[in-house]
Design an enzyme around this catalytic site. Sequence first.
Site, PDB file in Angstrom:
ATOM      1  N   ASP A 197     -29.421   0.834 -44.756  1.00 56.81           N
ATOM      2  CA  ASP A 197     -30.352   0.379 -45.782  1.00 56.81           C
ATOM      3  C   ASP A 197     -31.661  -0.017 -45.099  1.00 56.81           C
ATOM      4  O   ASP A 197     -31.862   0.249 -43.914  1.00 56.81           O
ATOM      5  CB  ASP A 197     -29.753  -0.780 -46.581  1.00 56.81           C
ATOM      6  CG  ASP A 197     -29.604  -2.052 -45.753  1.00 56.81           C
ATOM      7  OD1 ASP A 197     -29.812  -2.005 -44.514  1.00 56.81           O
ATOM      8  OD2 ASP A 197     -29.291  -3.103 -46.334  1.00 56.81           O
ATOM      9  N   LYS A 255     -25.337   6.275 -48.618  1.00 53.69           N
ATOM     10  CA  LYS A 255     -25.304   4.870 -48.198  1.00 53.69           C
ATOM     11  C   LYS A 255     -24.179   4.114 -48.909  1.00 53.69           C
ATOM     12  O   LYS A 255     -23.401   3.389 -48.273  1.00 53.69           O
ATOM     13  CB  LYS A 255     -26.644   4.198 -48.492  1.00 53.69           C
ATOM     14  CG  LYS A 255     -26.717   2.745 -48.025  1.00 53.69           C
ATOM     15  CD  LYS A 255     -28.041   2.098 -48.401  1.00 53.69           C
ATOM     16  CE  LYS A 255     -28.095   1.792 -49.878  1.00 53.69           C
ATOM     17  NZ  LYS A 255     -29.305   1.023 -50.253  1.00 53.69           N
TER      18      LYS A 255
END
Length: 217
Positions: A139, A121
Site C-alpha cells: 500500500d 493488494k
Amino acid sequence: MTKKERYQFVVNYFQEHMPNPETELVYDNPYQLLVAVILSAQCTDKRVNMTTPFIFERYPDLSSLSKTSFDELFPLIRSISYPNNKTKHLIGMAQKVMQDYGGEIPMTVAELITLPGVGRKTANVITSVVEQQPNMAVDTHVFRVSKRLGLVAQKLTTPLAVEKELVKNIPPGLIHKAHHWLILHGRYTCLARNPKCRECGLQQICPYFHQLLKQGN
C-alpha cells in the site's frame, strides 16, 4: 552496507521491537476480514472498524450478504469512501463466492482477484493474514517506507515492482509479518509528511534520514 545487511538490520529491528504485528482491522473470520479489507481501500482502518459491526450484525455471513440489495446495504456503508462502488463490490463478491466457490472464500491470489472489489493488494492481505502465506501487500505506507529505508530502488515506480523486490529479499517465513511492520512503521513513525525521524530506531541505515542530515534538517 550491502543490500543483504540492510534487510537483516531492518528484520532484526522489527523482530525485537514489533515481534507479533497484526492488522488493525477488527475481524473474527476470513469473511469479516475480506469485507473489511475491501472497505479499507483509500479509507482509514479506524473508520472501517466503526462501520463493520453494523454490517456484520445484519449480514453475519456470505450467504446473507449475497442476498441483499444495493438499497439495503448502502446506508451502512455511506460513511466509507467510495460507498457506491464498495456496496456493489461487496454484494458482487458475496454472490461470486457463493456461486463459484461453494460459499468458501478462496485462498489463492489468483482466485481472489477474480472477485469484485479484490485487487492484488487485497488478495495479498487476505492470504498473508489468514494463512500466513508469503505474500506482500504494497500500500502507500509500504511503498514509501521501503524506498526511504533503501530496501528497494527509487526507480521502482509500481506497487508490483516493489512487492517483487521485497519478497525476493525477505525470508519467506517473515513476509507476512514484514507487511505489517512496514505499514505500522509508516502509519506511526515514517509519516508521509513530517516523519518522526528523531524517534526512529532505523536511523542508522536509513538513506532518507542521512539525506535530511546533509540538508541540515
